[in-house]
Scaffold this motif. Structure first.
Motif, PDB file in Angstrom:
ATOM      1  N   GLU A  98       8.051  -6.997   4.922  1.00 40.91           N
ATOM      2  CA  GLU A  98       8.202  -6.433   3.504  1.00 40.91           C
ATOM      3  C   GLU A  98       9.360  -5.327   3.455  1.00 40.91           C
ATOM      4  N   ALA A  99       9.293  -4.474   4.552  1.00 44.05           N
ATOM      5  CA  ALA A  99      10.341  -3.452   4.476  1.00 44.05           C
ATOM      6  C   ALA A  99      11.725  -3.947   4.738  1.00 44.05           C
ATOM      7  N   GLY A 100      11.732  -5.008   5.382  1.00 42.84           N
ATOM      8  CA  GLY A 100      12.942  -5.656   5.559  1.00 42.84           C
ATOM      9  C   GLY A 100      13.526  -6.615   4.878  1.00 42.84           C
ATOM     10  N   GLY A 101      12.857  -6.678   3.667  1.00 43.96           N
ATOM     11  CA  GLY A 101      13.172  -7.692   2.492  1.00 43.96           C
ATOM     12  C   GLY A 101      13.002  -9.061   2.982  1.00 43.96           C
ATOM     13  N   ARG A 102      12.244  -9.387   3.856  1.00 42.63           N
ATOM     14  CA  ARG A 102      12.065 -10.770   4.369  1.00 42.63           C
ATOM     15  C   ARG A 102      10.589 -11.265   3.950  1.00 42.63           C
ATOM     16  N   LEU A 103       9.562 -10.669   3.272  1.00 47.70           N
ATOM     17  CA  LEU A 103       8.586 -10.986   2.555  1.00 47.70           C
ATOM     18  C   LEU A 103       8.559 -11.278   1.157  1.00 47.70           C
ATOM     19  N   ASP A 104       8.216 -12.342   0.460  1.00 47.72           N
ATOM     20  CA  ASP A 104       8.188 -12.553  -0.893  1.00 47.72           C
ATOM     21  C   ASP A 104       7.610 -11.521  -1.598  1.00 47.72           C
ATOM     22  N   GLU A 105       8.174 -11.004  -2.722  1.00 49.91           N
ATOM     23  CA  GLU A 105       7.491  -9.832  -3.319  1.00 49.91           C
ATOM     24  C   GLU A 105       6.185 -10.002  -4.264  1.00 49.91           C
ATOM     25  N   ASN A 106       5.583 -11.460  -4.316  1.00 57.25           N
ATOM     26  CA  ASN A 106       4.513 -11.617  -4.516  1.00 57.25           C
ATOM     27  C   ASN A 106       3.455 -11.694  -3.576  1.00 57.25           C
ATOM     28  N   ALA A 107       3.898 -11.579  -2.334  1.00 56.91           N
ATOM     29  CA  ALA A 107       2.743 -11.691  -1.085  1.00 56.91           C
ATOM     30  C   ALA A 107       2.348 -10.162  -0.958  1.00 56.91           C
TER      31      ALA A 107
END
Length: 428
Positions: free
Chosen positions: A207-216
């Motif tokens: 998430e911190a690296g922008g590699r997790l969908d914002e809905n997760a």
């Protein structure tokens, strides 16, 4: 090869002798190294070419290398999904006479990827959930045989596609211990809590690296492993009690366990003194119910969900062609030669590394169903195969390690392959 070096292996590959063991792993030449995605590891790991395949080389201590090598071999004998241990290299000496770290060598699992490499941009919520579900099943399988992992995480696991889901393989057994008498509830709960915390941390990192969908939600996803694990554990080991008139529930329990991929060694059935209640408790053998049936009938080796999907198509073929009265193995051989192998042969050679054959067949069946729904007619298998290759497979990235010469999990004739495919399209 240094004179003092020691190689410990069940079968020594002569190619091991040609690797630059007199250099620290981080100094190995580029022509030796294979550029493959790696998970996070506390040790230095490099992928290396060896005799036409790829191995992972991990620098560690001699004690840990030998211990993990022995544990992986034990887990393999128990049919647990894990990487294949190749060798332990100790007593390494550098070119200047300096002592170098021992290494553990394991075989790279073809068509597998670490969780961070499954999606090059963002990890979608449903994908993260399926990864956690696969890890929960792996953890249950390990606990059933009495294995305490100690460091459960997505990073210590490799994932292979399995008919719309994922199959999880243990990679790092460094902290693992096997207890023949089984695990206590405390040991199981500790492994589960380690898994929950590690998964949350790994997803927060994505998430911190922008590699997790914002809905997760990383915490929600990590909590899922607890719920999924408890559901599976209860189904596999829990006691069930019901009225004596509901004996159908015995078969229902067996079928649910088979659906999860587990075979049963025995059922303990007890009736109450009054005769009104029945109490059952299964003794689970191991996962791989559908894998074993598919392998027995066809010789095809697939993941559990892939095997289930192929068996469903085999059963449908048997019913559709009026083969119910024929021997099951005879029909299975006919299905392989007339349905499965022609699909594999129809795939252009330059695309055969994109997915495993069993996963291709699963996706093809899905694509055929989708086409039939869209066009409101029954689409033939050859027609669906052409559409799938051009519209789907050609745009998939290669998930196999590309090594020359290329290898296939199925031996197929190549000389008259195109003619065979044309004949199949005309006959089906």
């Amino acid at each position: 090869m240094p004179d003092s070096m020691t190689i410990t292996a069940a079968t020594v590959d002569p190619g091991l002798l040609d690797l630059p063991w007199d250099l620290p792993l981080d100094a190995w030449p580029e022509e030796t190294i294979v550029a493959l995605p790696k998970g996070i590891s506390r040790h230095l790991v490099r992928f290396v070419h060896l005799s036409g395949y790829v191995v992972a080389v991990k620098e560690t201590s001699a004690e840990l290398a030998r211990s993990e090598y022995d544990m992986l071999r034990t887990l393999q004998r128990m049919d647990v999904p894990c990487v294949d241990p190749v060798a332990v290299i100790t007593n390494r000496v550098g070119r200047e006479g300096e002592e170098l770290q021992p290494v553990l060598v394991t075989r790279h699992l073809r068509f597998s990827l670490p969780y961070r490499a499954l999606y090059s941009q963002t990890l979608r919520p449903d994908t993260a959930t399926r990864l956690v579900d696969a890890l929960a099943l792996l953890l249950v399988r390990l606990h059933v045989i009495g294995f305490y992992w100690g460091d459960v995480s997505l990073s210590n696991t490799l994932f292979r596609r399995d008919a719309g889901s994922f199959a999880a393989y243990l990679v790092d057994a460094e902290t693992g211990k096997l207890y023949p008498g089984g695990l206590s509830n405390g040991q199981r709960e500790n492994d589960l809590e380690v898994a929950r915390v590690n998964i949350a941390g790994e997803l927060l990192d994505l998430e911190a690296g922008g590699r997790l969908d914002e809905n997760a939600d990383p915490v929600d996803v990590s909590n899922r492993i607890v719920a999924q694990y408890r559901t599976l554990w209860t189904e596999l080991t829990g006691t069930e009690q019901f009225d004596a008139t509901e004996r159908w529930r015995i078969n229902d329990r067996v079928e649910r366990l088979n659906a999860l991929g587990f075979d049963i060694e025995e059922l303990s059935i007890r009736t109450a003194e009054a005769g009104a209640q029945v109490r059952i408790q299964p003794k689970v053998v191991d996962a791989g119910h559908h894998q074993r049936r598919l392998l027995r009938l066809t010789g095809l080796d697939a993941e559990e969900n892939q095997a289930r999907r192929l068996l469903n198509d085999l059963d449908a073929y048997r019913a559709r062609n009026g083969r119910e009265e024929l021997d099951e193995e005879m029909v299975a051989h006919e299905w392989v030669s007339r349905v499965f192998e022609p699909v594999v042969r129809a795939i252009p050679r330059d695309l055969r590394g994109r997915l495993e054959p069993a996963e291709v067949f699963h996706e093809l069946l899905e694509h055929r169903w989708f086409m039939s729904q869209q066009e409101e007619r029954s689409v033939s298998l050859p027609e669906a195969t052409t559409a799938y290759i051009n519209d789907v497979l050609r745009h998939r990235r290669d998930e196999r390690t590309l090594i020359n010469p290329p290898t296939s999990s199925i031996a197929l004739p190549l000389d008259d392959e195109d003619d065979d495919v044309d004949d199949w399209r005309a006959s089906v």
